[in-house]
Design a protein around this motif. Structure first.
Motif, short mmCIF file in Angstrom:
data_model
loop_
_atom_site.label_atom_id
_atom_site.label_comp_id
_atom_site.label_asym_id
_atom_site.label_seq_id
_atom_site.Cartn_x
_atom_site.Cartn_y
_atom_site.Cartn_z
N LYS A 1 -19.13 -11.94 -25.86
CA LYS A 1 -18.84 -12.61 -24.59
C LYS A 1 -19.90 -12.35 -23.51
CE LYS A 1 -14.70 -13.82 -22.25
NZ LYS A 1 -13.29 -13.52 -22.07
N PRO A 2 -20.38 -11.11 -23.32
CA PRO A 2 -21.40 -10.89 -22.29
C PRO A 2 -22.69 -11.68 -22.53
CG PRO A 2 -20.49 -8.79 -23.03
CD PRO A 2 -19.97 -9.85 -23.95
N TRP A 3 -23.00 -11.95 -23.78
CA TRP A 3 -24.21 -12.71 -24.10
C TRP A 3 -24.00 -14.20 -23.83
CZ3 TRP A 3 -28.47 -10.07 -24.67
CH2 TRP A 3 -28.38 -8.74 -25.06
N LEU A 4 -22.84 -14.70 -24.15
CA LEU A 4 -22.56 -16.13 -23.97
C LEU A 4 -22.40 -16.52 -22.51
CD1 LEU A 4 -19.99 -16.70 -26.85
CD2 LEU A 4 -22.35 -17.52 -26.77
N THR A 5 -21.84 -15.63 -21.71
CA THR A 5 -21.49 -15.99 -20.34
C THR A 5 -22.56 -15.66 -19.31
OG1 THR A 5 -20.35 -13.87 -20.03
CG2 THR A 5 -19.02 -15.72 -20.82
N ASP A 6 -23.56 -14.92 -19.68
CA ASP A 6 -24.62 -14.54 -18.74
C ASP A 6 -25.49 -15.76 -18.43
OD1 ASP A 6 -26.62 -13.38 -17.24
OD2 ASP A 6 -27.05 -11.79 -18.68
N MET B 1 -31.83 -22.55 -39.26
CA MET B 1 -30.42 -22.72 -38.99
C MET B 1 -30.15 -24.21 -38.76
SD MET B 1 -28.15 -21.16 -35.88
CE MET B 1 -27.55 -19.74 -36.74
N ASN B 2 -29.13 -24.73 -39.41
CA ASN B 2 -28.77 -26.13 -39.24
C ASN B 2 -27.85 -26.26 -38.03
OD1 ASN B 2 -27.93 -28.76 -39.36
ND2 ASN B 2 -27.24 -28.69 -41.47
N THR B 3 -28.34 -26.91 -37.00
CA THR B 3 -27.58 -27.06 -35.76
C THR B 3 -27.03 -28.47 -35.57
OG1 THR B 3 -29.57 -27.61 -34.51
CG2 THR B 3 -28.97 -25.28 -34.63
N LYS B 4 -27.28 -29.32 -36.53
CA LYS B 4 -26.99 -30.75 -36.36
C LYS B 4 -25.51 -31.08 -36.17
CE LYS B 4 -28.38 -35.17 -38.18
NZ LYS B 4 -29.26 -35.85 -39.11
N ASN B 5 -24.62 -30.45 -36.91
CA ASN B 5 -23.21 -30.84 -36.89
C ASN B 5 -22.30 -29.86 -36.15
OD1 ASN B 5 -23.65 -33.23 -38.43
ND2 ASN B 5 -23.85 -31.95 -40.24
N LEU B 6 -22.86 -29.05 -35.31
CA LEU B 6 -22.04 -28.10 -34.57
C LEU B 6 -21.23 -28.80 -33.49
CD1 LEU B 6 -24.63 -25.21 -34.16
CD2 LEU B 6 -22.70 -25.31 -35.74
N ILE B 7 -20.06 -28.27 -33.20
CA ILE B 7 -19.20 -28.77 -32.13
C ILE B 7 -19.42 -27.87 -30.92
CG2 ILE B 7 -16.83 -29.25 -31.42
CD1 ILE B 7 -17.30 -30.85 -33.84
N TRP B 8 -19.83 -28.48 -29.83
CA TRP B 8 -20.10 -27.73 -28.60
C TRP B 8 -18.97 -27.99 -27.60
CZ3 TRP B 8 -24.21 -24.46 -28.21
CH2 TRP B 8 -25.20 -24.58 -29.20
N GLU B 9 -18.56 -26.93 -26.89
CA GLU B 9 -17.52 -27.05 -25.87
C GLU B 9 -17.96 -26.35 -24.60
OE1 GLU B 9 -13.37 -26.71 -27.36
OE2 GLU B 9 -14.36 -25.75 -29.07
N ASN B 10 -17.45 -26.82 -23.48
CA ASN B 10 -17.78 -26.16 -22.22
C ASN B 10 -17.26 -24.73 -22.23
OD1 ASN B 10 -19.04 -28.43 -21.22
ND2 ASN B 10 -17.22 -29.17 -20.16
N LEU B 11 -18.02 -23.85 -21.68
CA LEU B 11 -17.69 -22.43 -21.68
C LEU B 11 -16.31 -22.17 -21.09
CD1 LEU B 11 -18.51 -19.46 -22.10
CD2 LEU B 11 -19.62 -19.55 -19.88
N ASP B 12 -15.96 -22.85 -20.02
CA ASP B 12 -14.70 -22.56 -19.34
C ASP B 12 -13.47 -23.01 -20.12
OD1 ASP B 12 -15.08 -25.26 -18.98
OD2 ASP B 12 -15.02 -25.20 -16.80
N THR B 13 -13.62 -23.72 -21.25
CA THR B 13 -12.47 -24.11 -22.05
C THR B 13 -12.24 -23.18 -23.23
OG1 THR B 13 -13.75 -25.59 -23.48
CG2 THR B 13 -12.81 -26.54 -21.46
N GLN B 14 -13.11 -22.21 -23.43
CA GLN B 14 -13.01 -21.30 -24.57
C GLN B 14 -12.17 -20.07 -24.23
OE1 GLN B 14 -14.16 -21.26 -27.83
NE2 GLN B 14 -14.35 -23.42 -27.41
N THR B 15 -11.26 -19.72 -25.15
CA THR B 15 -10.43 -18.53 -24.94
C THR B 15 -10.56 -17.53 -26.08
OG1 THR B 15 -8.57 -19.65 -25.98
CG2 THR B 15 -8.73 -19.79 -23.57
N ALA B 16 -11.15 -17.92 -27.18
CA ALA B 16 -11.19 -17.06 -28.37
C ALA B 16 -12.56 -16.45 -28.62
CB ALA B 16 -10.74 -17.85 -29.59
N ILE B 17 -13.29 -16.15 -27.57
CA ILE B 17 -14.62 -15.55 -27.73
C ILE B 17 -14.46 -14.05 -27.97
CG2 ILE B 17 -16.84 -15.12 -26.63
CD1 ILE B 17 -16.26 -17.58 -24.86
N PRO B 18 -15.05 -13.52 -29.03
CA PRO B 18 -14.97 -12.07 -29.26
C PRO B 18 -15.59 -11.29 -28.10
CG PRO B 18 -15.87 -13.21 -31.19
CD PRO B 18 -15.79 -14.21 -30.08
N GLU B 19 -14.97 -10.19 -27.74
CA GLU B 19 -15.44 -9.39 -26.61
C GLU B 19 -16.87 -8.89 -26.80
OE1 GLU B 19 -14.05 -8.94 -23.58
OE2 GLU B 19 -12.57 -10.39 -24.29
N THR B 20 -17.28 -8.66 -28.06
CA THR B 20 -18.62 -8.14 -28.32
C THR B 20 -19.72 -9.14 -27.98
OG1 THR B 20 -18.38 -8.80 -30.62
CG2 THR B 20 -17.93 -6.49 -30.10
#
Length: 155
Positions: A22-27, A1-20
């Motif tokens: 979300k539990p994996w990302l926020t744990d 997987m190419n991870t070089k050009n990904l845009i990373w944001e702080n978790l607390d600024t994200q609002t469009a995370i799919p519910e399916t």
């Protein structure tokens, strides 16, 4: 997987995370432990472990510009890849115990040592694959762990 050009944001600024996903990302607990609770057959497939320079965004985050160990693995649940993980481990005295762990899960080491402190979660996505990353401080050194949740995990 190419991870070089990904845009990373702080978790607390994200609002469009799919519910399916979300539990994996926020744990903020051990992903390894969580996967072992879900899958009777859990294992780590080491794709590569090489000494090289980290990408600029990774090196800046851990404040380490020299060669690191770059470890890429698949976490397998019932023999199917459910997570791709990329870890950036500086080569120094603080990290010697981590440099030759083979197929042992890095998470088991990081979460079983109360002296290791986890930093803030950041998230990203590319297509339907969502990922998170955070630093872990060992002594005076930081290492970086990026985890990408593959569709078989939450689809």
């Amino acid at each position: 997987m190419n991870t070089k050009n990904l845009i990373w944001e702080n978790l607390d600024t994200q609002t469009a995370i799919p519910e399916t996903v979300k539990p994996w990302l926020t744990d903020d607990k051990s992903l390894t432990k969580k996967l072992k609770q879900i899958f009777a057959d859990f294992s780590v497939n080491v794709l590569s472990q090489t000494q090289a320079q980290a990408d600029n965004n990774e090196a800046d985050l851990i404040n380490f510009q020299a060669d690191c160990i770059i470890r890429e693995v698949e976490l397998l649940g019932n023999q199917q890849a459910v997570v791709f993980a990329r870890s950036i481990i500086p080569i120094n005295d603080d990290t010697q115990d981590l440099l030759n762990i083979g197929s042992k899960p890095l998470g088991e080491i990081l979460f079983n040592n109360p002296k290791i402190v986890r930093g803030q979660l950041q998230i990203t996505h590319t297509g339907k694959i969502w990922g998170r990353r955070s630093t872990f401080t060992i002594g005076t050194s930081k290492l970086l762990v990026c985890e990408f949740f593959l569709e078989p995990l939450y689809a």
